[in-house]
Design a protein around this motif. Structure first.
Motif, PDB file in Angstrom:
ATOM      1  N   GLN A 148       9.600  -2.958   1.643  1.00  0.00           N
ATOM      2  CA  GLN A 148       9.127  -1.583   1.662  1.00  0.00           C
ATOM      3  C   GLN A 148      10.176  -0.627   1.094  1.00  0.00           C
ATOM      4  N   ALA A 152       5.507   4.541   1.914  1.00  0.00           N
ATOM      5  CA  ALA A 152       5.974   5.696   2.687  1.00  0.00           C
ATOM      6  C   ALA A 152       6.847   5.244   3.855  1.00  0.00           C
ATOM      7  N   THR A 157       0.826  -1.200   0.000  1.00  0.00           N
ATOM      8  CA  THR A 157       0.000   0.000   0.000  1.00  0.00           C
ATOM      9  C   THR A 157       0.866   1.258   0.000  1.00  0.00           C
ATOM     10  N   GLU A 217       0.868   3.507   2.206  1.00  0.00           N
ATOM     11  CA  GLU A 217       1.386   3.686   3.564  1.00  0.00           C
ATOM     12  C   GLU A 217       2.659   2.874   3.772  1.00  0.00           C
ATOM     13  N   GLU A 218       2.677   1.644   3.233  1.00  0.00           N
ATOM     14  CA  GLU A 218       3.870   0.799   3.370  1.00  0.00           C
ATOM     15  C   GLU A 218       5.036   1.354   2.559  1.00  0.00           C
TER      16      GLU A 218
END
Length: 272
Positions: free
Chosen positions: A214, A148, A143, A145-146
């Motif tokens: 990530q 980032a 995602t 968020e991941e």
């Protein structure tokens, strides 16, 4: 009576017998096939080790020793693992053309099959990190968020050498952190796992697999040949402050030059 019994057999009896036979065959396959498959894989690994040993003797032993124990010209390879070999040889860094401060990336000398064989031989010298499976470095499904979070991890652990967006930078004693643009995700994972030259290693106990993925996803977002840069010339990815400072320095130099030129013309005109 025998003829009467034969006539009274259920019409599905033959099908039931056939199903039992198939089940028995499947059970035998399940019992013996894995053992046979494991034996075949072990045989293939042994062949890779033997072929890798021959390749190592020709292309690597002059620096690393015939048994990978290391010499004054090259470090020991005992315990570095297959992942280290796959990275170094797969990126063309090894074998080195000549001794130097750092082994640069260059066209590969060995094929993928030969690289696998070299990795198998070196792995046989001592336990070390294995070549990662595709799912270990895949960024599919991560995602925003991941990604980032990967940026935060990169800035904390990598940006000191590789710059904020992985564009590389100079180090001491002739060494440098290479640009990470368009590097194969597998190789990024491997070098984080094993380390390389001036770069420390980040094994599973320090940086879990999820965090490595990530970081790879973050680099895929900010430093590839397809990454958009709305700020124009990136200047190494240092950000808008450096770009503004660069522009201001150029403009200031032009203003000073124009001022000196105007003042010189005025002084000359007065003398006339």
């Amino acid at each position: 009576m025998k003829k009467l019994s034969a006539r009274r057999r259920h019409p599905l009896a033959a099908i039931v017998v056939l199903l039992f036979a198939l089940a028995a065959t499947g059970g035998l396959y399940a019992a013996f096939a894995p053992a046979g498959q494991a034996k075949a894989e072990q045989s293939n690994l042994s062949l890779d080790i033997e072929e890798g040993k021959k390749l190592f003797a020709v292309g690597c032993s002059s620096c690393h020793g015939t048994g990978g124990q290391g010499t004054s010209d090259g470090p020991s390879l005992v315990g570095v693992g297959a992942a280290s070999v796959d990275f170094q040889v797969g990126t063309g860094r090894m074998p080195m053309q000549a001794p130097g401060a750092q082994a640069p990336k260059k066209p590969k000398v060995y094929t993928e099959e030969e690289t696998r064989q070299l990795a198998a031989f070196v792995a046989s010298l001592g336990a070390g990190p294995e070549i990662p499976k595709p799912e270990q470095y895949s960024i599919k499904g991560l995602t925003g968020e991941e990604i980032a979070a990967g940026g935060d991890l990169f800035r904390q652990n990598c940006a000191q050498c590789h710059n904020f967006t992985g564009e590389g930078g100079a180090l001491t004693k002739g060494k440098y952190a290479p640009n990470l643009a368009d590097v194969d995700p597998k190789h990024i994972y491997e070098v984080m796992e094993t380390g390389s030259q001036a770069m420390p290693s980040f094994p599973e106990g320090i940086m879990p697999e999820k965090e490595k993925r990530q970081i790879i996803a973050y680099l895929d977002q900010v430093n590839t040949s397809e990454t958009e840069n709305p700020g124009g010339y990136g200047l190494g990815g240092f950000g808008p402050v450096s770009e503004g400072l660069f522009a201001w320095t150029i403009v200031l130099a032009l203003l000073i030059g124009i001022t000196v030129w105007v003042a010189a013309r005025n002084a000359k005109a007065r003398k006339s």
